[in-house]
Design a protein around this motif. Structure first.
Motif, PDB file in Angstrom:
ATOM      1  N   GLY A  14       0.906  -1.364  -0.048  1.00  0.00           N
ATOM      2  CA  GLY A  14      -0.065  -0.149   0.018  1.00  0.00           C
ATOM      3  C   GLY A  14       0.643   1.161  -0.053  1.00  0.00           C
ATOM      4  O   GLY A  14       1.986   1.355  -0.255  1.00  0.00           O
ATOM      5  N   PRO A  15       0.215   2.430   0.548  1.00  0.00           N
ATOM      6  CA  PRO A  15       1.102   3.605   0.393  1.00  0.00           C
ATOM      7  C   PRO A  15       1.914   4.108   1.644  1.00  0.00           C
ATOM      8  O   PRO A  15       2.136   3.178   2.390  1.00  0.00           O
ATOM      9  CB  PRO A  15      -0.319   4.740   0.475  1.00  0.00           C
ATOM     10  N   LEU A  16       2.620   5.077   1.228  1.00  0.00           N
ATOM     11  CA  LEU A  16       3.489   5.745   2.161  1.00  0.00           C
ATOM     12  C   LEU A  16       2.655   6.485   3.060  1.00  0.00           C
ATOM     13  O   LEU A  16       1.861   7.309   2.719  1.00  0.00           O
ATOM     14  CB  LEU A  16       4.825   6.365   1.691  1.00  0.00           C
ATOM     15  N   LEU A  41       0.612   8.632   0.620  1.00  0.00           N
ATOM     16  CA  LEU A  41       1.291   9.028  -0.544  1.00  0.00           C
ATOM     17  C   LEU A  41       1.230   7.512  -1.465  1.00  0.00           C
ATOM     18  O   LEU A  41       1.622   6.528  -1.057  1.00  0.00           O
ATOM     19  CB  LEU A  41       2.513   9.608  -0.444  1.00  0.00           C
ATOM     20  N   CYS A  42       0.994   8.027  -2.704  1.00  0.00           N
ATOM     21  CA  CYS A  42       1.096   6.642  -3.876  1.00  0.00           C
ATOM     22  C   CYS A  42       2.395   6.174  -3.781  1.00  0.00           C
ATOM     23  O   CYS A  42       3.596   7.130  -4.040  1.00  0.00           O
ATOM     24  CB  CYS A  42       0.292   7.181  -4.848  1.00  0.00           C
ATOM     25  N   ARG A  43       2.300   4.881  -3.929  1.00  0.00           N
ATOM     26  CA  ARG A  43       3.691   4.028  -4.260  1.00  0.00           C
ATOM     27  C   ARG A  43       3.452   3.174  -5.462  1.00  0.00           C
ATOM     28  O   ARG A  43       4.518   2.782  -5.899  1.00  0.00           O
ATOM     29  CB  ARG A  43       4.048   3.048  -2.995  1.00  0.00           C
ATOM     30  N   CYS A  44       2.316   3.042  -5.977  1.00  0.00           N
ATOM     31  CA  CYS A  44       2.113   2.161  -7.136  1.00  0.00           C
ATOM     32  C   CYS A  44       2.193   2.881  -8.311  1.00  0.00           C
ATOM     33  O   CYS A  44       2.498   2.240  -9.483  1.00  0.00           O
ATOM     34  CB  CYS A  44       0.767   1.351  -6.926  1.00  0.00           C
ATOM     35  N   GLY A  45       2.202   4.205  -8.323  1.00  0.00           N
ATOM     36  CA  GLY A  45       2.179   4.928  -9.559  1.00  0.00           C
ATOM     37  C   GLY A  45       1.047   4.988 -10.315  1.00  0.00           C
ATOM     38  O   GLY A  45       1.034   5.574 -11.337  1.00  0.00           O
ATOM     39  N   LEU A  46      -0.164   4.441  -9.687  1.00  0.00           N
ATOM     40  CA  LEU A  46      -1.446   4.437 -10.695  1.00  0.00           C
ATOM     41  C   LEU A  46      -2.584   5.488 -10.188  1.00  0.00           C
ATOM     42  O   LEU A  46      -3.569   5.529 -10.661  1.00  0.00           O
ATOM     43  CB  LEU A  46      -2.060   2.969 -10.431  1.00  0.00           C
ATOM     44  N   GLY A  55      -6.294   4.373  -3.403  1.00  0.00           N
ATOM     45  CA  GLY A  55      -6.865   3.201  -3.295  1.00  0.00           C
ATOM     46  C   GLY A  55      -6.482   2.274  -4.580  1.00  0.00           C
ATOM     47  O   GLY A  55      -6.795   1.137  -4.689  1.00  0.00           O
ATOM     48  N   THR A  56      -6.036   3.017  -5.684  1.00  0.00           N
ATOM     49  CA  THR A  56      -6.077   2.190  -6.956  1.00  0.00           C
ATOM     50  C   THR A  56      -4.995   0.951  -6.769  1.00  0.00           C
ATOM     51  O   THR A  56      -5.259  -0.065  -7.403  1.00  0.00           O
ATOM     52  CB  THR A  56      -5.442   2.977  -7.942  1.00  0.00           C
ATOM     53  N   HIS A  57      -4.022   0.855  -5.794  1.00  0.00           N
ATOM     54  CA  HIS A  57      -3.158  -0.404  -5.619  1.00  0.00           C
ATOM     55  C   HIS A  57      -3.750  -1.577  -5.399  1.00  0.00           C
ATOM     56  O   HIS A  57      -3.442  -2.625  -5.614  1.00  0.00           O
ATOM     57  CB  HIS A  57      -2.187   0.040  -4.320  1.00  0.00           C
ATOM     58  N   LYS A  58      -5.157  -1.259  -4.848  1.00  0.00           N
ATOM     59  CA  LYS A  58      -5.939  -2.541  -4.177  1.00  0.00           C
ATOM     60  C   LYS A  58      -6.454  -3.515  -5.494  1.00  0.00           C
ATOM     61  O   LYS A  58      -5.954  -4.787  -5.816  1.00  0.00           O
ATOM     62  CB  LYS A  58      -6.924  -2.531  -3.348  1.00  0.00           C
ATOM     63  N   PRO A  59      -7.045  -2.740  -6.449  1.00  0.00           N
ATOM     64  CA  PRO A  59      -7.482  -3.611  -7.709  1.00  0.00           C
ATOM     65  C   PRO A  59      -6.606  -3.766  -8.674  1.00  0.00           C
ATOM     66  O   PRO A  59      -6.647  -4.789  -9.519  1.00  0.00           O
ATOM     67  CB  PRO A  59      -8.697  -2.664  -8.106  1.00  0.00           C
ATOM     68  N   ALA A  60      -5.339  -3.109  -8.394  1.00  0.00           N
ATOM     69  CA  ALA A  60      -4.110  -3.394  -9.513  1.00  0.00           C
ATOM     70  C   ALA A  60      -3.332  -4.406  -9.003  1.00  0.00           C
ATOM     71  O   ALA A  60      -2.662  -4.894  -9.990  1.00  0.00           O
ATOM     72  CB  ALA A  60      -3.472  -2.043  -9.780  1.00  0.00           C
ATOM     73  N   GLY A  61      -3.260  -4.802  -7.763  1.00  0.00           N
ATOM     74  CA  GLY A  61      -2.639  -5.862  -7.341  1.00  0.00           C
ATOM     75  C   GLY A  61      -1.130  -5.672  -6.787  1.00  0.00           C
ATOM     76  O   GLY A  61      -0.340  -6.484  -7.079  1.00  0.00           O
ATOM     77  N   PHE A  62      -0.967  -4.393  -6.633  1.00  0.00           N
ATOM     78  CA  PHE A  62       0.240  -3.662  -6.110  1.00  0.00           C
ATOM     79  C   PHE A  62       0.784  -4.657  -5.118  1.00  0.00           C
ATOM     80  O   PHE A  62       0.239  -4.796  -4.130  1.00  0.00           O
ATOM     81  CB  PHE A  62       0.078  -2.476  -5.853  1.00  0.00           C
ATOM     82  N   ARG A  63       1.952  -5.022  -5.250  1.00  0.00           N
ATOM     83  CA  ARG A  63       2.645  -5.906  -4.129  1.00  0.00           C
ATOM     84  C   ARG A  63       3.995  -5.167  -3.836  1.00  0.00           C
ATOM     85  O   ARG A  63       4.828  -4.783  -4.838  1.00  0.00           O
ATOM     86  CB  ARG A  63       2.958  -7.299  -4.644  1.00  0.00           C
ATOM     87  N   THR A  64       4.361  -4.886  -2.701  1.00  0.00           N
ATOM     88  CA  THR A  64       5.754  -4.555  -2.040  1.00  0.00           C
ATOM     89  C   THR A  64       6.639  -5.933  -1.547  1.00  0.00           C
ATOM     90  O   THR A  64       6.068  -6.884  -1.426  1.00  0.00           O
ATOM     91  CB  THR A  64       5.693  -3.616  -1.145  1.00  0.00           C
ATOM     92  N   GLU A  65       7.819  -5.654  -1.659  1.00  0.00           N
ATOM     93  CA  GLU A  65       8.584  -6.580  -1.233  1.00  0.00           C
ATOM     94  C   GLU A  65       8.673  -6.579   0.248  1.00  0.00           C
ATOM     95  O   GLU A  65       8.504  -5.543   0.893  1.00  0.00           O
ATOM     96  CB  GLU A  65      10.243  -6.386  -1.513  1.00  0.00           C
ATOM     97  N   ASP A  66       9.037  -7.807   1.035  1.00  0.00           N
ATOM     98  CA  ASP A  66       8.933  -7.883   2.492  1.00  0.00           C
ATOM     99  C   ASP A  66      10.468  -7.171   2.968  1.00  0.00           C
ATOM    100  O   ASP A  66      11.281  -7.236   2.324  1.00  0.00           O
ATOM    101  CB  ASP A  66       8.820  -9.375   2.828  1.00  0.00           C
TER     102      ASP A  66
END
Length: 66
Positions: A14-16, A41-46, A55-66
């Motif tokens: 998700g976001p920062l 703040l957006c991290r996915c760029g969408l 909230g666009t990161h959710k339907p886009a399936g954005f994933r961060t590294e652990d």
């Protein structure tokens, strides 16, 4: 704002989350007005409201590294 120290918390997939007294600027150095003490703040760029998260990161399936 306040004397609260600033913090930035990356949320998994998700976001920062930015809390505290910070100045947010565009790449051109123009100040972005804040109307909240806590910002996402957006991290996915969408996001359609960059630099903020919409909230666009959710339907886009954005994933961060652990």
């Amino acid at each position: 704002m306040s004397d609260e120290p600033a913090s930035i918390t990356p949320y998994p997939d998700g976001p920062l989350i930015v809390r505290g007294d910070v100045v947010l600027e565009t790449v051109d150095g123009e100040r972005i007005e804040r109307n909240r003490r806590t910002m996402a703040l957006c991290r996915c760029g969408l996001s359609t409201i960059k630099p903020f998260c919409d909230g666009t990161h959710k339907p886009a399936g954005f994933r961060t590294e652990d």
